[in-house]
Design an enzyme around this catalytic site. Structure first.
Site, PDB file in Angstrom:
ATOM      1  N   ASP A 199      -4.298   1.359 -14.124  1.00  0.00           N
ATOM      2  CA  ASP A 199      -4.877   2.304 -15.089  1.00  0.00           C
ATOM      3  C   ASP A 199      -5.366   1.501 -16.284  1.00  0.00           C
ATOM      4  O   ASP A 199      -4.634   0.652 -16.809  1.00  0.00           O
ATOM      5  CB  ASP A 199      -3.807   3.314 -15.530  1.00  0.00           C
ATOM      6  CG  ASP A 199      -4.398   4.554 -16.192  1.00  0.00           C
ATOM      7  OD1 ASP A 199      -5.403   4.413 -16.924  1.00  0.00           O
ATOM      8  OD2 ASP A 199      -3.858   5.649 -15.990  1.00  0.00           O
TER       9      ASP A 199
ATOM     10  N   ARG B 182      -6.964   3.083 -19.088  1.00  0.00           N
ATOM     11  CA  ARG B 182      -7.430   4.052 -20.071  1.00  0.00           C
ATOM     12  C   ARG B 182      -6.914   3.800 -21.489  1.00  0.00           C
ATOM     13  O   ARG B 182      -7.578   4.125 -22.448  1.00  0.00           O
ATOM     14  CB  ARG B 182      -7.059   5.467 -19.623  1.00  0.00           C
ATOM     15  CG  ARG B 182      -7.966   5.985 -18.555  1.00  0.00           C
ATOM     16  CD  ARG B 182      -7.528   7.337 -18.058  1.00  0.00           C
ATOM     17  NE  ARG B 182      -6.298   7.260 -17.259  1.00  0.00           N
ATOM     18  CZ  ARG B 182      -5.769   8.287 -16.622  1.00  0.00           C
ATOM     19  NH1 ARG B 182      -6.347   9.474 -16.700  1.00  0.00           N
ATOM     20  NH2 ARG B 182      -4.683   8.145 -15.903  1.00  0.00           N
TER      21      ARG B 182
END
Length: 523
Positions: free
Chosen positions: A431, A433
């Protein structure tokens, strides 16, 4: 004596600069002579009297037909060179330096209470603004490339001056105390939606190219899932938030008698990224110099002034923006900053495959539509609902990477125990983000408390709480809304520690959660 010596040194430096400037102009003149056409006419910078009719403003309204290089006549090549000289008459400036002659950035005091003291964000390289530019990068994020293409094709004049009359926000998002804390909002300009109004003098009298980075409007949104909920009675058609849609038209032009469904009355805001680099670096706990170097290197050296202009503290990165949807019974944005009002929030990261095209391999679209319904219910109870939609496709890894992961999963056995590993094999991380910048939009709206957070993500939850906004309740998507093939994703997330209101998932359970293969879908 020291003062006299300093003056003498300064005089000598100025003379050297003057000499270098003359040498540079001489070299430019030689370069211009080398780029002359075969008739001997140098391609000089175009003044209005020199601009041929063939490349006047009238010709900037349509794109020239494309031809392969071998098909292009000599006259067309000369014409293209003339257009380039018209658009860009000066020599190329690759970068600037703080002490360069003529450079005088417009003062920008991030977090100042008065917008005129804070100052406008100026990223333009137009002649009217380039010497007072105080930001690196370009407006419109990734869409700035399309603007450049339009200018190169001649469909857009680079000196076009927009008229912002009647474009002011459709609802009032007014200053909040968080706007004046340089640590609270660091990823966009809180004054971005008011720029044409508060910097009217700088735009119209000083001629500076100052552009809004936020736009606020009103809209009706229509989703088939909302129609279904209204038909089932899960949403009440109140005529204020949930409205009956107008009747459709049949092919013969007559009014359709079919149920037109419903639509939602909302307010929307589009927000472009504007990074205050010292604040971004502090938010992530890294030195500003390291942040600037990483941005420079991993954009392929696109922005050398990240290195050469440490005095410029604002960067407009070439990334996607965010869209905000606000729902309340009276359409009053003040409800968002009123702690006595109930507030429901969904922070959603883009998933084009599901949100737009309805893929069933993940829960993104059902999660989004469920959250919108929850926001409507909250607003109908007298509260307010907020959905924030970020352009962070594929956990900010991008759609290409995401689809490569899909291929790996379906060919290598799509089980929940391999879910995150499949992404790490390709992207190097599961991930990307980094939700630390996400709460900025909540502080811009003046949100001080969240009653209901519709999210499983601990990253989002922690980022919001750590920014100083308490969350009273959080809940996940109901099980009956989860598409069967996305159970792999949900179980993997629960086992990894994501929030769930249901049963916990063990390592043994993960092996049993298996998605369908391509062969099972080819029927």
């Amino acid at each position: 004596m020291s003062a006299i010596s300093s003056d003498a040194v300064l005089t000598q430096i100025l003379k050297q600069l003057e000499t270098l400037t003359i040498q540079q102009q001489t070299l430019q003149a030689k370069l211009d002579s080398l780029t002359a056409d075969q008739s001997g006419t140098p391609l000089l910078p175009m003044t209005p009297s020199r601009i041929p009719a063939s490349i006047s403003d009238a010709s900037l309204t349509s794109s020239p037909p494309f031809k392969a290089p071998g098909e292009r006549a000599k006259e067309e090549i000369v014409k293209d060179r003339l257009r380039e000289k018209t658009l860009y008459p000066e020599r190329v400036i690759l970068t600037t330096y703080p002490d360069q002659t003529g450079i005088s950035p417009f003062t920008l005091s991030w977090g100042a209470t008065d917008p005129l003291i804070r100052g406008p964000v100026i990223a333009s390289r137009l002649p009217s603004s380039i010497k007072q530019r105080n930001a690196i990068g370009a407006h419109s994020g990734s869409y700035s490339i399309y603007r450049a293409l339009a200018i190169a094709l001649g469909t857009l004049s680079p000196t076009h001056k927009p008229s912002y009359e009647l474009t002011h926000p459709a609802i009032d998002i007014l200053p909040q105390p968080s706007w004046f804390d340089p640590r609270k909002i660091v990823s966009f300009d809180p004054w971005g939606h008011l720029a044409p109004q508060v910097f009217h003098r700088e735009i119209n009298e000083l001629g500076l190219d100052i552009r809004p980075s936020i736009a606020v409007t009103k809209a009706h949104i229509k989703l088939s899932e909302i129609d279904v909920s209204a038909k089932k009675g899960d949403l009440v058609v109140d005529g204020k938030i949930v409205l009956k849609s107008r009747q459709g038209i049949n092919e013969d032009g007559s009014i359709s008698t079919e149920d037109p469904g419903v639509e939602l009355k909302v307010s929307k805001a589009a927000v472009e990224p504007v990074w205050y680099l010292p604040g971004v670096a502090e938010r992530f706990g890294i030195p500003e110099g390291l942040l600037r170097r990483a941005l420079f290197e991993d954009t392929g050296g696109m922005y050398p002034e990240l290195i050469t202009r440490p005095d410029i503290k604002v960067f407009l990165p070439p990334i996607g923006n965010l869209t905000l949807i606000h729902v309340s019974k009276v359409g009053n944005p003040a409800y968002m900053s009123d702690e006595s009002k109930e507030l429901t929030l969904r922070v959603h990261d883009e998933c084009n495959g599901s949100d737009v095209f309805g893929s069933d391999i993940c829960t993104c679209k059902p999660y989004l539509t469920f959250a919108i319904e929850e926001c409507v219910r909250c607003a109908q109870r007298g509260g307010v609902g907020v959905v924030v939609y970020f352009r962070k496709e594929g956990r900010a890894l991008g759609e290409v990477t995401k689809y490569l992961v899909y291929n790996l999963r379906k060919r290598g056995g799509d089980s929940a125990d391999k879910y995150f590993r499949s992404t790490e094999v390709i992207a190097g991380v599961k991930d990307m983000r980094f939700q630390a910048l996400m709460p900025d939009v909540l502080h811009w709206l003046g949100i001080r408390k969240i009653d209901h957070l519709v999210s499983m993500s601990d990253m989002k939850y922690n980022a919001i709480v750590q920014s100083g906004i308490p969350i009273l309740r959080r809940y996940d998507i109901p099980s009956h809304l989860i598409p069967p093939d996305s159970r792999v994703e949900i179980d993997a997330k629960i086992a990894a520690g994501y929030f769930t209101s249901g049963k916990k998932i063990t390592a043994e359970d993960l092996v049993k959660t298996v998605g369908r293969t391509w062969e099972e879908t080819d029927h």
